[in-house]
Motif scaffolding. Sequence first.
Motif, PDB file in Angstrom:
ATOM      1  N   GLY A 139       4.329  -6.211  -9.678  1.00  0.00           N
ATOM      2  CA  GLY A 139       2.863  -5.471  -9.954  1.00  0.00           C
ATOM      3  C   GLY A 139       3.055  -3.900  -9.685  1.00  0.00           C
ATOM      4  N   GLY A 140       3.423  -3.681  -8.352  1.00  0.00           N
ATOM      5  CA  GLY A 140       3.680  -2.221  -7.633  1.00  0.00           C
ATOM      6  C   GLY A 140       4.721  -1.926  -8.446  1.00  0.00           C
ATOM      7  N   GLN A 141       5.761  -2.404  -8.935  1.00  0.00           N
ATOM      8  CA  GLN A 141       6.911  -1.731  -9.620  1.00  0.00           C
ATOM      9  C   GLN A 141       6.143  -1.198 -11.072  1.00  0.00           C
ATOM     10  N   LYS A 142       5.348  -1.925 -11.715  1.00  0.00           N
ATOM     11  CA  LYS A 142       4.841  -1.852 -12.965  1.00  0.00           C
ATOM     12  C   LYS A 142       3.932  -0.466 -12.867  1.00  0.00           C
ATOM     13  N   LEU A 167      -3.440  -5.240  -7.353  1.00  0.00           N
ATOM     14  CA  LEU A 167      -2.290  -5.688  -6.487  1.00  0.00           C
ATOM     15  C   LEU A 167      -3.007  -6.303  -5.462  1.00  0.00           C
ATOM     16  N   ASP A 168      -1.920  -6.785  -4.830  1.00  0.00           N
ATOM     17  CA  ASP A 168      -2.325  -7.662  -3.362  1.00  0.00           C
ATOM     18  C   ASP A 168      -2.443  -6.647  -2.447  1.00  0.00           C
ATOM     19  N   LYS A 173      -1.825  -1.094  -0.247  1.00  0.00           N
ATOM     20  CA  LYS A 173      -1.643   0.044   0.760  1.00  0.00           C
ATOM     21  C   LYS A 173      -0.335   0.664   0.928  1.00  0.00           C
ATOM     22  N   ASP A 174       0.913   0.276   0.523  1.00  0.00           N
ATOM     23  CA  ASP A 174       1.970   0.875   0.583  1.00  0.00           C
ATOM     24  C   ASP A 174       1.868   1.805  -0.866  1.00  0.00           C
ATOM     25  N   LEU A 175       1.422   1.616  -2.040  1.00  0.00           N
ATOM     26  CA  LEU A 175       1.193   2.461  -2.929  1.00  0.00           C
ATOM     27  C   LEU A 175       0.323   3.627  -2.798  1.00  0.00           C
ATOM     28  N   ARG A 176      -0.568   3.206  -1.707  1.00  0.00           N
ATOM     29  CA  ARG A 176      -1.612   4.226  -1.690  1.00  0.00           C
ATOM     30  C   ARG A 176      -1.053   5.573  -0.752  1.00  0.00           C
TER      31      ARG A 176
END
Length: 366
Positions: A139-142, A167-168, A173-176
Motif C-alpha cells: 500500500g505504501g509503495q502504491k 494504510l496501516d 507515519k513513515d509516508l507522512r
Amino acid sequence: MSIRLECINKYFGQFQALKDVSLDIPDGQLTGLLGPSGSGKTTLLRIIAGLETAEQGRILFHDEDVTNLHVRDRRVGFVFQHYALFRHMTVAQNIAFGLEVMPRAQRPAPAVIRKQVADLLEMVQLQHLAARYPAQLSGGQKQRIALARALAMKPEILLLDEPFGALDAKVRKDLRRWLRALHDELHFTSVFVTHDQEEALELSDRVVVMSAGKIEQVDNPQALYAEPESRFVFDFLGHVNVLNGQLDAGRVVQGEAWVQMPAGVGCAEEVQLYLRPHEVRLQDCPATHAHLPLRIESISLIGAEVRLELAPCGWASPEPWEVGISHVEFNRWQPQRGDRCYAVPDVGHLFDVQQTHPRTLSWVDE
C-alpha cells in the motif's frame, strides 16, 4: 501558486455541502483540511481541482480566476485515497501515462518521458520497482507511485484526498514524514484532506478545521491546539474532559464535584469547563481549589505514557475522563482498576451558554 476561494457554495440536490466558504492558501504551504465525514472537505478539494463545480463563488490561482477553467488546464495534480493506478500497466507506465496522452504538440519526446519517469522513481525511492505491476506492490509503495504520477505533469498545485487513509499506522507515519520532506524540498503548494487530527497537526503548515460545510478555524498547528476558538474544535482535536455545572459563588459545581474559579471570572449560571488530559493531575486527595472524585475504570500502557480512563463519582460527565501519567509515576503509584482518586486541574477552558470562544484559566500559581 497561491489559492483563493471566495464565497464557495455547493449543493447536491437539496443538500448544501459548502456554505459561503472563503479561504486563502499561501504559495508554497502544505495546508490540511481537517474535519469529520460530511464536513465538506473532500468536496472543497474537488472544487479546487475542477472535478466538481460550485454553484456560487470564485476560485483564483495566483490572482487568476480559474472558476470556469477545465480541470486539464488548471495544472493541478490529484492523488486519490485508493491510488487509482492502472492494474494492467507497470509502475513506469503508470507514471508515464499522463505525459504520453498529452496532445502531440505538447507531448515530450519518448526519451524525455523515460528520463522523467526514471527521475521520479528515484525521487520516491522506488526505481527498483519500475517493471512491476500495482498488484505486486504494498500500500505504501502504491501511494508513492500515485504521487509520482501526479508530479510527472509538473503541477503547480498538488491535491491529496486522504492519501494515507488506507494504510496501516506505521506506514502512514513513515509516508507522512517522507511527504513533508519532499514538500520542503520542492516547495509546491499542497492541500490534503484528512480526518486524522494527529496527521493534520504533524504534517501541515496550516490546518483548516471544517464542520457541516463551514470553516470553524484556520491556524497553524501549534496555535490551533493551544487556542481552539469553539467547542467543536476543542471536541475534535483529541479527547477533552468536561465538567458541566453551575457557576455559583466563584465555583463550578455539579453534584459532589466542584472547581474554584480564579478571581475575576464572571457570574454566568450554566457553564462547561474543558480540561485536556495533559492539563490535569491525579492524586489521592482533593486539592484546595478542586474536588473532582473519580474511579479508575481502565489502565492502558500506550507508548511514552500510561493512559487512565476514569468515571466520575457522585457527579456525571458526558464521556469518561482520560488522564495520562508517566511510567515513572505509574510505577511509583501502582494504580489499580476500581481505585478512587481526585483530578487536579492546572489549566482549564471555560464556556458559558452565550460564549463562542472559551476563557482560558490557570491554577498553576495558586
